[in-house]
Design a protein around this motif. Structure first.
Motif, PDB file in Angstrom:
ATOM      1  N   ASP A  20      -9.480  -7.732   2.792  1.00 14.64           N
ATOM      2  CA  ASP A  20     -10.718  -7.147   2.239  1.00 14.64           C
ATOM      3  C   ASP A  20     -10.403  -6.039   1.234  1.00 14.64           C
ATOM      4  O   ASP A  20     -11.277  -5.657   0.449  1.00 14.64           O
ATOM      5  N   PHE A  21      -9.200  -5.477   1.323  1.00 13.63           N
ATOM      6  CA  PHE A  21      -8.949  -4.209   0.639  1.00 13.63           C
ATOM      7  C   PHE A  21      -8.346  -4.368  -0.753  1.00 13.63           C
ATOM      8  O   PHE A  21      -7.497  -5.218  -1.003  1.00 13.63           O
ATOM      9  N   ILE A  22      -8.777  -3.463  -1.621  1.00 14.47           N
ATOM     10  CA  ILE A  22      -8.203  -3.321  -2.956  1.00 14.47           C
ATOM     11  C   ILE A  22      -7.765  -1.865  -3.062  1.00 14.47           C
ATOM     12  O   ILE A  22      -8.562  -0.960  -2.796  1.00 14.47           O
ATOM     13  N   LEU A  23      -6.495  -1.657  -3.419  1.00 12.70           N
ATOM     14  CA  LEU A  23      -5.991  -0.278  -3.519  1.00 12.70           C
ATOM     15  C   LEU A  23      -6.042   0.210  -4.967  1.00 12.70           C
ATOM     16  O   LEU A  23      -5.349  -0.340  -5.832  1.00 12.70           O
ATOM     17  N   PRO A  24      -6.827   1.247  -5.258  1.00 15.69           N
ATOM     18  CA  PRO A  24      -6.791   1.845  -6.598  1.00 15.69           C
ATOM     19  C   PRO A  24      -5.501   2.670  -6.740  1.00 15.69           C
ATOM     20  O   PRO A  24      -5.131   3.399  -5.822  1.00 15.69           O
ATOM     21  N   MET A  25      -4.837   2.536  -7.893  1.00 16.85           N
ATOM     22  CA  MET A  25      -3.568   3.242  -8.109  1.00 16.85           C
ATOM     23  C   MET A  25      -3.538   3.829  -9.524  1.00 16.85           C
ATOM     24  O   MET A  25      -4.222   3.330 -10.417  1.00 16.85           O
ATOM     25  N   PHE A  26      -2.702   4.838  -9.694  1.00 15.72           N
ATOM     26  CA  PHE A  26      -2.629   5.544 -10.974  1.00 15.72           C
ATOM     27  C   PHE A  26      -1.218   5.454 -11.543  1.00 15.72           C
ATOM     28  O   PHE A  26      -0.250   5.747 -10.838  1.00 15.72           O
ATOM     29  N   VAL A  27      -1.118   5.065 -12.802  1.00 12.00           N
ATOM     30  CA  VAL A  27       0.194   5.048 -13.460  1.00 12.00           C
ATOM     31  C   VAL A  27       0.127   5.992 -14.662  1.00 12.00           C
ATOM     32  O   VAL A  27      -0.805   5.918 -15.470  1.00 12.00           O
ATOM     33  N   ALA A  28       1.086   6.917 -14.709  1.00  9.55           N
ATOM     34  CA  ALA A  28       1.014   7.987 -15.709  1.00  9.55           C
ATOM     35  C   ALA A  28       2.151   7.890 -16.713  1.00  9.55           C
ATOM     36  O   ALA A  28       3.267   7.502 -16.370  1.00  9.55           O
ATOM     37  N   ASP A  29       1.846   8.265 -17.939  1.00  9.98           N
ATOM     38  CA  ASP A  29       2.838   8.281 -19.008  1.00  9.98           C
ATOM     39  C   ASP A  29       3.533   9.639 -19.045  1.00  9.98           C
ATOM     40  O   ASP A  29       2.924  10.657 -18.708  1.00  9.98           O
ATOM     41  N   GLY A  30       4.789   9.629 -19.434  1.00 12.86           N
ATOM     42  CA  GLY A  30       5.478  10.901 -19.691  1.00 12.86           C
ATOM     43  C   GLY A  30       5.833  11.689 -18.451  1.00 12.86           C
ATOM     44  O   GLY A  30       6.039  12.905 -18.528  1.00 12.86           O
TER      45      GLY A  30
END
Ligand code: PBG
Length: 322
Positions: A20-30
């Motif tokens: 059921d789950f979707i994991l929001p994730m963050f990818v950062a530059d620099g």
């Protein structure tokens, strides 16, 4: 009927599952190393490498869909958010890296919105209206979303997820994807997205430049009719999923949408919901694991088919232990 765990499980009307789950994730530059987001304990701005590593763990826990947000360097932001459709932009590089690493084993969803990339932090291009007020220019934003969605599909996204609440965005993106040959890329529409203060920690997570708020283009928390209309329009325009966001404070909206929608209905347990549960849990004021699972089962009971949640990995592991 409530005597034992086995009996309770036998008669449970709602079952959560890792799928059921979707994991929001963050990818950062620099950045050289992952950085924990202070207001979201356990969640990180990732480098491309740490993102891949984390997704291996998430997959091993049983979660098979991630929703990726990009955090560009401050100096790369501009008035239209042009790094959003640059194949070398951080979000597109993150999507491509995950597709290369995981193929079709993990569904890669990309956030299709400009707010992380604009120097003013709004979800679209700005212009002056006839009274001289600065407003988000709905129709000038649609071509930008088209370019962004196509760039995400080219990078390998299975699902694009327009979260900017511009009128006509689903149709514009569907047409752009189809004419570029991406007929199989699905659209998860943020249909009933409220102008919510529960997004607070997310603004830290993406280093948002926003001044002011989004009340002229996101839903008014007092209303439900306009959300049902937005859902209907998005489905007519070609949405493959519709979404209600935030989740827990809007279960009534979710329930009504679930009753009428012919397509799957997702709900987003947002950053502020996560932060409140984490904060109370860390203080020992509530039992973190139990409140996490109770909030998720409530969201599913109200009608969510998919749940975007920062708890995805922890909840999947808790289900595997149960
Ligand atoms: C816009 C977007 C936001 C969130 C998801 N997509 C922020 C906003 O609309 O201001 C919030 C998610 C959260 O709070 O967890 N790109």
């Amino acid at each position: 009927m409530r005597t034992t765990p086995a009996m309770r499980q036998l008669v449970a009307e709602t079952q959560l599952s890792a799928s059921d789950f979707i994991l929001p994730m963050f990818v950062a530059d620099g950045i050289e190393a992952p950085r924990e987001i202070p207001s979201m304990p356990g969640q990180y701005q990732h480098t491309v490498d740490s993102l891949k590593k984390k997704v291996h763990e998430v997959l091993e826990a049983g979660v098979r869909c991630v929703d990726l947000f990009g955090v560009p360097r401050a100096e790369d932001k501009d008035a239209t958010g042009s790094v959003a459709w640059d194949p070398e932009g951080i979000l597109n590089r993150g999507v491509a890296a995950l597709r290369e690493e995981f193929g079709d084993d993990v569904l890669v969803m990309a956030d299709t919105c400009l707010d992380e990339f604009t120097d003013h932090g709004h979800c679209g291009a700005l212009s002056a209206d006839r009274f001289g007020r600065t407003v988000v220019d709905n129709d000038a934003t649609l071509p930008l979303y088209r370019a962004m969605a196509v760039a995400q599909a080219e990078a390998g996204a299975h699902i694009v997820s327009p979260s900017g609440m511009m009128d006509g965005q689903i149709l514009a993106i569907r047409e752009a994807l189809d004419s570029a040959g991406f007929t199989d890329v699905a659209i998860m529409a943020y249909s009933a997205k409220y102008a919510s203060a529960f997004f607070g920690p997310f603004r830290d997570a993406v280093g948002s430049s926003l001044q002011g708020d989004r009340r002229t283009y996101q839903q008014d928390p007092a209303n439900i009719r306009e959300s049902l209309l937005e859902v209907e329009l998005d489905i007519e325009e070609g949405a493959d999923f519709v979404m209600v966001k935030p989740a827990l404070p809007y279960l009534d909206v979710l329930s009504e949408v679930a009753q009428v929608s012919p397509v799957p209905v997702a709900a987003y347990q947002v950053s502020g919901e996560y932060a409140m549960i984490q904060a109370a849990g860390q203080n020992g004021w509530v039992d973190l694991d139990r409140v996490m699972m109770e909030s998720l089962v409530a969201i599913k009971r109200a009608g969510a088919d998919q749940i975007l949640t920062y708890f995805a990995e922890d909840a999947a592991r808790a289900l595997a232990r149960a």
